[in-house]
Structure formats: C-alpha cells, structure tokens
Design a protein around this motif. Sequence first.
Motif, mmCIF file in Angstrom:
data_model
loop_
_atom_site.group_PDB
_atom_site.id
_atom_site.type_symbol
_atom_site.label_atom_id
_atom_site.label_comp_id
_atom_site.label_asym_id
_atom_site.label_seq_id
_atom_site.Cartn_x
_atom_site.Cartn_y
_atom_site.Cartn_z
ATOM 1 N N LYS A 112 0.834 -1.209 0.000
ATOM 2 C CA LYS A 112 0.000 0.000 0.000
ATOM 3 C C LYS A 112 0.867 1.256 0.000
ATOM 4 O O LYS A 112 0.646 2.186 -0.783
ATOM 5 C CB LYS A 112 -0.924 -0.020 1.218
ATOM 6 C CG LYS A 112 -1.814 1.196 1.338
ATOM 7 C CD LYS A 112 -2.682 1.121 2.581
ATOM 8 C CE LYS A 112 -3.459 2.419 2.762
ATOM 9 N NZ LYS A 112 -4.212 2.453 4.004
ATOM 10 N N ASN A 113 1.881 1.292 0.873
ATOM 11 C CA ASN A 113 2.774 2.450 0.921
ATOM 12 C C ASN A 113 3.620 2.567 -0.345
ATOM 13 O O ASN A 113 3.866 3.672 -0.830
ATOM 14 C CB ASN A 113 3.668 2.405 2.160
ATOM 15 C CG ASN A 113 2.938 2.856 3.410
ATOM 16 O OD1 ASN A 113 1.905 3.519 3.357
ATOM 17 N ND2 ASN A 113 3.473 2.478 4.557
ATOM 18 N N ALA B 93 1.517 4.143 -2.881
ATOM 19 C CA ALA B 93 1.237 5.527 -2.479
ATOM 20 C C ALA B 93 2.452 6.421 -2.716
ATOM 21 O O ALA B 93 2.311 7.577 -3.125
ATOM 22 C CB ALA B 93 0.807 5.571 -1.022
ATOM 23 N N ASP C 196 1.326 10.347 -2.901
ATOM 24 C CA ASP C 196 0.171 10.456 -2.019
ATOM 25 C C ASP C 196 0.303 11.618 -1.032
ATOM 26 O O ASP C 196 1.231 11.662 -0.229
ATOM 27 C CB ASP C 196 -0.009 9.150 -1.259
ATOM 28 C CG ASP C 196 -1.284 9.115 -0.461
ATOM 29 O OD1 ASP C 196 -1.308 9.688 0.651
ATOM 30 O OD2 ASP C 196 -2.265 8.534 -0.947
#
Length: 191
Positions: free
Chosen positions: A111-112, A115, A120
């Motif tokens: 997820k990171n 992102a 993000d």
Amino acid sequence: MKLVLCLALSVVLAVNASPVFEQEAQGQTWVLLCSGGIGWSNYAISANVYHAYQTVKKQGIPEKNIVVMHYDDLALNKANPTQGKIVNALDGEDVYAGVPKDYVGADVTPKNFLAILRGDPTLKAQGKKVIESGPNDKVFVYFMDHGSVGSVLFPKGYLYADELNTQLKQMNTDKKFAQLVFYLEACDSGK
C-alpha cells in the motif's frame, strides 16, 4: 511519454560511470528503492538495495528525491559479524552507512509502495517522502525480494501485478514522468 519497464534477474549499477542520473534543467530524477526482504536469510536483498542507494547518491541525486523502503533488521542482527554495517561484497565497504529510514519495519507495505509512487498527499502530510514527479521528470524504481507468478512479496503481504500495472498506467495518464525505468528483481518477475 515513454514507459520503459525493465525486468531484471539482477541489477548492476556502475559506480564509476558518468552520471547517468544527472539532474537536467527540464526535469528532475526521482528514485524509489525497495527491499521487501526480512530476516537474516534475506541479507543479500537489503544489501543490494543499500548498494543501489550508495550508487544513486554518488550520481548526484538529491536526498529529497530518493525514497528508501527497507525492513532495517540486519545491521544490528545478532548474526551480523560486522555489527552496524552491511556489505554486499566479500570484504566490501559498508553500504548501510547513511541509508535513510524513510519507510522501515511495518511501513514497508504494498500500500505504501504504491502511495509513494503516486505522490500520495496523505503520506506527505505525515512527514513521509513520496515521489513528487512531473511531466519532465525521470523516475527510477528498484524493487528486490521474492516473487511468484503475478506478485512480489513484502514483509507482510503481496503486491500483485495488476495493482502495479494500474498504478504505472495512472502515473502515465497523470503525466508523472517523461521516462520511467523499473528494475524488478524477484523470482518469476518476467511472468
């Protein structure tokens, strides 16, 4: 826009070569380095990512444009005979020295990773570094860990090919690069 996807079994970056990543007036170079490895048995995975960090630094990439993800469990590991140091060659120099702790431990997630690539704003608001590239910029991504058909491994989870492809296509649509090179070093990385 050019999208260059390089799948590699191993990465070799020439330390003494001319600055291949030099900053141009028309754009910047952004770098995301990620070791998905965890534990002493995956020493080489992180050591190679640390070596890549040292190489891009020597090429003149500003620290603000380099994001590093690594579990960071080796330098002080009780099995490490050179406490506080990591080498990637026999009798080699310490490649761990100065490596930033942008994303370590539980922050090393698919997820990171995605992102960071998309820049993000939520992560940035938390004081985390992200890739803030634009239409004239070059983006270099190096990911190393284990993999299987259609996925690569993170310490706790998988990044699936369709998720990564979607993110790269969106970056292209959003004009987040002029050129992008992605080195993926994992089993089955070409499948």
